[in-house]
Motif scaffolding. Structure first.
Motif, PDB file in Angstrom:
ATOM      1  N   ALA A 109     -26.187 -89.771 -18.714  1.00 42.46           N
ATOM      2  CA  ALA A 109     -25.119 -88.798 -18.461  1.00 42.46           C
ATOM      3  C   ALA A 109     -25.574 -87.728 -17.467  1.00 42.46           C
ATOM      4  O   ALA A 109     -24.822 -87.336 -16.559  1.00 42.46           O
ATOM      5  CB  ALA A 109     -24.690 -88.152 -19.778  1.00 42.46           C
ATOM      6  N   SER A 163     -20.228 -89.893 -16.821  1.00 41.41           N
ATOM      7  CA  SER A 163     -21.096 -88.846 -17.349  1.00 41.41           C
ATOM      8  C   SER A 163     -20.537 -88.287 -18.655  1.00 41.41           C
ATOM      9  O   SER A 163     -21.273 -88.090 -19.627  1.00 41.41           O
ATOM     10  CB  SER A 163     -21.251 -87.739 -16.312  1.00 41.41           C
ATOM     11  OG  SER A 163     -22.041 -86.682 -16.809  1.00 41.41           O
ATOM     12  N   TYR A 220     -24.887 -98.529 -22.513  1.00 46.69           N
ATOM     13  CA  TYR A 220     -24.215 -97.534 -21.674  1.00 46.69           C
ATOM     14  C   TYR A 220     -23.688 -98.173 -20.394  1.00 46.69           C
ATOM     15  O   TYR A 220     -22.544 -97.925 -19.976  1.00 46.69           O
ATOM     16  CB  TYR A 220     -25.209 -96.407 -21.365  1.00 46.69           C
ATOM     17  CG  TYR A 220     -24.612 -95.199 -20.706  1.00 46.69           C
ATOM     18  CD1 TYR A 220     -23.259 -94.913 -20.790  1.00 46.69           C
ATOM     19  CD2 TYR A 220     -25.420 -94.312 -19.989  1.00 46.69           C
ATOM     20  CE1 TYR A 220     -22.715 -93.795 -20.192  1.00 46.69           C
ATOM     21  CE2 TYR A 220     -24.884 -93.180 -19.385  1.00 46.69           C
ATOM     22  CZ  TYR A 220     -23.538 -92.934 -19.494  1.00 46.69           C
ATOM     23  OH  TYR A 220     -23.003 -91.822 -18.897  1.00 46.69           O
ATOM     24  N   GLY A 232     -21.136 -90.601 -21.516  1.00 51.78           N
ATOM     25  CA  GLY A 232     -22.497 -90.495 -22.032  1.00 51.78           C
ATOM     26  C   GLY A 232     -22.655 -89.314 -22.967  1.00 51.78           C
ATOM     27  O   GLY A 232     -23.302 -89.418 -24.021  1.00 51.78           O
ATOM     28  N   CYS A 242     -29.631 -98.228 -22.669  1.00 51.11           N
ATOM     29  CA  CYS A 242     -29.254 -98.346 -21.254  1.00 51.11           C
ATOM     30  C   CYS A 242     -28.309 -99.521 -21.033  1.00 51.11           C
ATOM     31  O   CYS A 242     -27.330 -99.417 -20.275  1.00 51.11           O
ATOM     32  CB  CYS A 242     -30.511 -98.516 -20.397  1.00 51.11           C
ATOM     33  SG  CYS A 242     -31.574 -97.059 -20.322  1.00 51.11           S
ATOM     34  N   PHE A 283     -28.501 -92.356 -23.448  1.00 55.85           N
ATOM     35  CA  PHE A 283     -27.204 -91.754 -23.153  1.00 55.85           C
ATOM     36  C   PHE A 283     -27.367 -90.371 -22.523  1.00 55.85           C
ATOM     37  O   PHE A 283     -26.609 -90.004 -21.621  1.00 55.85           O
ATOM     38  CB  PHE A 283     -26.368 -91.673 -24.430  1.00 55.85           C
ATOM     39  CG  PHE A 283     -25.606 -92.941 -24.726  1.00 55.85           C
ATOM     40  CD1 PHE A 283     -24.249 -93.020 -24.494  1.00 55.85           C
ATOM     41  CD2 PHE A 283     -26.259 -94.054 -25.234  1.00 55.85           C
ATOM     42  CE1 PHE A 283     -23.546 -94.187 -24.757  1.00 55.85           C
ATOM     43  CE2 PHE A 283     -25.575 -95.223 -25.508  1.00 55.85           C
ATOM     44  CZ  PHE A 283     -24.206 -95.300 -25.264  1.00 55.85           C
TER      45      PHE A 283
END
Length: 389
Positions: A118, A89, A62, A92, A59, A114
């Motif tokens: 996403a 998105s 990302y 991800g 997390c 991920f």
């Protein structure tokens, strides 16, 4: 469709089954080690604590990537945020594809972050683009989550797919106005029955074992949805919320006796039928549903004080458990009280032993090694144990 190498995926499931057989005592450690050493597998993390830590790390990674891109996109104006959410998105998904194909990760923690990131960003983007059209959002959740599960095999996607399909049906009924909201409980009952039978039919016909857990999850979801769709408390409170009506405490909702009966018959049916077909998942759902049914009655009718109700309930459960154990403790087939070979029956004993050891400092008895040379008898060159020469 599946993002992973089929050979590594097959090996991963074979190794998982080998570990389950070893824990159950069907094969020994040497046989299990032979299997695991000879089969290359995907990178998975079975330790939930480590997997959660890797999820948090994913997390952070990302969000750092998305934050860095946002800093460069600020100069293009504030209206670009809608496009940015779609871009985030897709980033991800790209990261997930890299982890699945190159790093060969399945349920490792990083890939979970991920995938969920996403999906959530894409759902938010659809909601913004459609001016918060919840029907469109739930349809998107159902489609995207189903495709994600078929490709990446994450159970979170299977759960989101069930929620998305259920939400789509509910909001389709909302489009019909008051009539749709009034008949919503009955529609959800029919929908959950269809979902249950579809999952029951799909399980024995599976060509790939990878999807069995997701179908079992959908099966359990349908059982929970079926019960909640006819539970009196849920139906009454949702009627107040959806129809914007304040129902007095002395007034009953339409078909109240049906929902009262439904709230208690269904948990009992779950318990009896699960014992008949030997289905553990339905058995646990039946116990939870029965407890919620008791809470439903006590929410509206306080027949006994809380302490008296808990005492009486505890005595009834104790009596039921005691006589049931006495009846089935010597049976070796069908319904039995013998330990399940696929569960760790010594876990409670080991926990108790650890607590005693920590509390009193008891150390396990250590056997001293015996010398390989045996003494005694002394038959020559001096006195032995018998004092002879």
């Amino acid at each position: 469709m599946i993002a992973y190498d089929k050979t590594l995926l097959d090996n991963t499931y074979l190794v998982e089954e080998a570990n389950n057989l070893k824990k159950s005592g069907f094969i020994d450690s040497a046989q299990c080690k032979t299997i695991t050493d000879n089969l290359p597998t995907l990178n998975s993390q079975n330790n939930l604590l480590i997997r959660f830590g890797l999820f948090l790390l994913g997390c952070l990674l990302y969000s750092s990537i998305c934050g860095m891109i946002s800093l460069f996109a600020i100069s293009f104006g504030q209206d670009t945020y809608k496009i940015l959410i779609y871009c985030f998105s897709f980033i991800g998904i790209a990261g997930l594809e890299f982890m699945s194909r190159q790093n060969k990760q399945l349920g490792y923690g990083l890939d979970d972050a991920f995938l969920l990131g996403a999906q959530m960003l894409f759902f938010v983007a659809i909601g913004i683009s459609t001016n918060e059209n919840y029907l469109a959002v739930f349809i998107t959740i159902a489609i995207v989550s189903t495709i994600s599960y078929l490709r990446y095999l994450h159970l979170s996607s299977a759960l989101l797919a069930c929620i998305g399909i259920t939400g789509s049906v509910a909001y389709l009924m909302f489009e019909l106005g008051t009539l749709g909201k009034s008949i919503l409980p009955f529609v959800m009952i029919v929908f959950s029955v269809l979902l249950y039978f579809l999952s029951e039919k799909a399980l024995p016909r599976l060509k790939f074992p990878y999807y069995s857990k997701g179908i079992q999850l959908a099966n359990g979801f349908s059982l929970i949805l079926f019960y909640l769709s006819g539970n009196y408390l849920v139906v009454r409170e949702l009627s107040i919320l959806l129809l914007n009506n304040s129902i007095p405490a002395t007034q009953e909702i339409p078909f109240a006796y049906f929902f009262y009966t439904f709230s208690f018959i269904i948990p009992v049916f779950y318990l009896i039928y699960s014992l008949y077909i030997k289905e553990k998942q339905m058995l646990w759902i039946g116990f939870l549903a029965l407890g919620f049914s008791i809470y439903t009655i006590r929410y509206y009718y306080h027949i006994l004080p809380v302490e008296v109700a808990l005492t009486v309930g505890g005595l009834i459960l104790f009596a039921f458990a005691y006589f049931s154990i006495q009846r089935i403790k010597h049976k070796e087939n069908e319904i039995t009280f013998l330990p399940d070979r696929f569960s760790n029956s010594n876990s409670l004993f080991n926990t108790e032993l650890l607590m005693v050891t920590a509390q009193f400092g008891i150390k396990p008895e250590v056997e001293t090694e015996t010398s390989p040379m045996e003494f005694g008898g002394g038959g020559y060159s001096g006195g032995g144990s018998e004092g002879t020469f």
